[in-house]
Motif scaffolding. Sequence first.
Motif, PDB file in Angstrom:
ATOM      1  N   ILE A  87       0.827  -1.209   0.000  1.00  0.00           N
ATOM      2  CA  ILE A  87       0.000   0.000   0.000  1.00  0.00           C
ATOM      3  C   ILE A  87       0.864   1.263   0.000  1.00  0.00           C
ATOM      4  O   ILE A  87       0.751   2.102  -0.883  1.00  0.00           O
ATOM      5  CB  ILE A  87      -0.997   0.043   1.179  1.00  0.00           C
ATOM      6  N   PHE A  88       1.742   1.421   1.018  1.00  0.00           N
ATOM      7  CA  PHE A  88       2.537   2.636   1.136  1.00  0.00           C
ATOM      8  C   PHE A  88       4.022   2.312   1.160  1.00  0.00           C
ATOM      9  O   PHE A  88       4.423   1.161   1.317  1.00  0.00           O
ATOM     10  CB  PHE A  88       2.176   3.394   2.411  1.00  0.00           C
ATOM     11  N   TYR A  89       4.819   3.367   1.052  1.00  0.00           N
ATOM     12  CA  TYR A  89       6.270   3.259   1.141  1.00  0.00           C
ATOM     13  C   TYR A  89       6.736   4.109   2.320  1.00  0.00           C
ATOM     14  O   TYR A  89       6.365   5.272   2.434  1.00  0.00           O
ATOM     15  CB  TYR A  89       6.926   3.757  -0.154  1.00  0.00           C
ATOM     16  N   ARG A  90       7.530   3.522   3.183  1.00  0.00           N
ATOM     17  CA  ARG A  90       8.047   4.233   4.365  1.00  0.00           C
ATOM     18  C   ARG A  90       8.948   5.362   3.879  1.00  0.00           C
ATOM     19  O   ARG A  90       9.965   5.140   3.255  1.00  0.00           O
ATOM     20  CB  ARG A  90       8.797   3.250   5.255  1.00  0.00           C
ATOM     21  N   GLY A  91       8.569   6.605   4.212  1.00  0.00           N
ATOM     22  CA  GLY A  91       9.240   7.738   3.587  1.00  0.00           C
ATOM     23  C   GLY A  91      10.233   8.494   4.433  1.00  0.00           C
ATOM     24  O   GLY A  91      10.920   9.386   3.924  1.00  0.00           O
ATOM     25  N   GLU A 103      12.598   2.288   2.709  1.00  0.00           N
ATOM     26  CA  GLU A 103      11.907   1.810   1.512  1.00  0.00           C
ATOM     27  C   GLU A 103      12.041   2.772   0.337  1.00  0.00           C
ATOM     28  O   GLU A 103      11.292   2.689  -0.637  1.00  0.00           O
ATOM     29  CB  GLU A 103      10.430   1.563   1.837  1.00  0.00           C
ATOM     30  N   ILE A 104      13.028   3.657   0.412  1.00  0.00           N
ATOM     31  CA  ILE A 104      13.266   4.575  -0.702  1.00  0.00           C
ATOM     32  C   ILE A 104      13.810   3.807  -1.909  1.00  0.00           C
ATOM     33  O   ILE A 104      13.480   4.114  -3.056  1.00  0.00           O
ATOM     34  CB  ILE A 104      14.253   5.691  -0.284  1.00  0.00           C
ATOM     35  N   THR A 105      14.601   2.782  -1.649  1.00  0.00           N
ATOM     36  CA  THR A 105      15.152   1.977  -2.744  1.00  0.00           C
ATOM     37  C   THR A 105      14.047   1.315  -3.549  1.00  0.00           C
ATOM     38  O   THR A 105      14.037   1.396  -4.788  1.00  0.00           O
ATOM     39  CB  THR A 105      16.113   0.903  -2.201  1.00  0.00           C
ATOM     40  N   ILE A 106      13.102   0.664  -2.855  1.00  0.00           N
ATOM     41  CA  ILE A 106      12.039  -0.013  -3.600  1.00  0.00           C
ATOM     42  C   ILE A 106      11.079   0.995  -4.231  1.00  0.00           C
ATOM     43  O   ILE A 106      10.483   0.720  -5.279  1.00  0.00           O
ATOM     44  CB  ILE A 106      11.271  -1.018  -2.716  1.00  0.00           C
ATOM     45  N   LEU A 107      10.941   2.166  -3.613  1.00  0.00           N
ATOM     46  CA  LEU A 107      10.128   3.218  -4.227  1.00  0.00           C
ATOM     47  C   LEU A 107      10.735   3.626  -5.563  1.00  0.00           C
ATOM     48  O   LEU A 107      10.018   3.749  -6.573  1.00  0.00           O
ATOM     49  CB  LEU A 107      10.035   4.428  -3.297  1.00  0.00           C
ATOM     50  N   LYS A 108      12.029   3.828  -5.602  1.00  0.00           N
ATOM     51  CA  LYS A 108      12.700   4.184  -6.856  1.00  0.00           C
ATOM     52  C   LYS A 108      12.517   3.093  -7.906  1.00  0.00           C
ATOM     53  O   LYS A 108      12.270   3.380  -9.088  1.00  0.00           O
ATOM     54  CB  LYS A 108      14.197   4.412  -6.609  1.00  0.00           C
TER      55      LYS A 108
END
Length: 252
Positions: free
Chosen positions: A218-222, A238-243
């Motif tokens: 659902i979300f990405y830890r920012g 979780e910035i890596t998986i967001l990218k």
Amino acid sequence: MSKKTSYSYIGITFIILVFGIIFVPKIIDRVSQDDITRDESRSKNVATSDNISANLGKSDVVYLEINDELRKVPEFSFTNQNGEIITNEDYLGKVYVVEFFFTTCPTICLPMNQNLVEVQNEFKDFEDFGVASFSIMPKVDTPEVLKAYADKHGVVNPNWNLMTGDFDDIFKLANVGFNIFVGDVEDAFGFEHSGDFALVDKKGFLRSRKDDFGNPKIFYRGFIPEADGVDEDGYVQEITILKEDIAKLLKE
């Protein structure tokens, strides 16, 4: 047994032998190549996000569904740091990240936006990437304040809008539209809120990846910097998986 009956048995045996020689090897070959599939009516109308992704030719970044309906960004209209009216339609055709923050936040907002600046720089060559930042303290965060904040912290992407407007509308957008928690009680530090990012595709659908149990994240830890890896409480960045997922959606 008559000769006629004997001839019939011989004919049937010959036909079976020919069928075995010609067709059985072909059937075995097709099975070994996974060329034969079973079409069962009970599986035709199962609407999962994986099926939808496959049918639409999308990536493995799954759609978010509620009550069997794909979750789409609701309509919104706010004023950005340049005094311009920005709506959800301005983001159509763009992949973008959504956050809720305020400029005087003394805790997680600054690392959140530092992380978003890093993401911004990662995709600086993509005109179809953007960020939507909504202030949860609109009385303080006027367009002029948001402009100064953007300039100070390196916001350069023309598709990154820091927006302000009616608090009730922003509150509803966060908690109902995106399911990103924003508290309705103000304390000494401002309003309590989540440090999560939402990810939206070019058609306005909310997307994410699956966790280890097969459920959408659902979300990405920012709020944890990519370089830190893990914070003091044991939460993984979780910035890596967001990218990675932004890159996938940009190719759709």
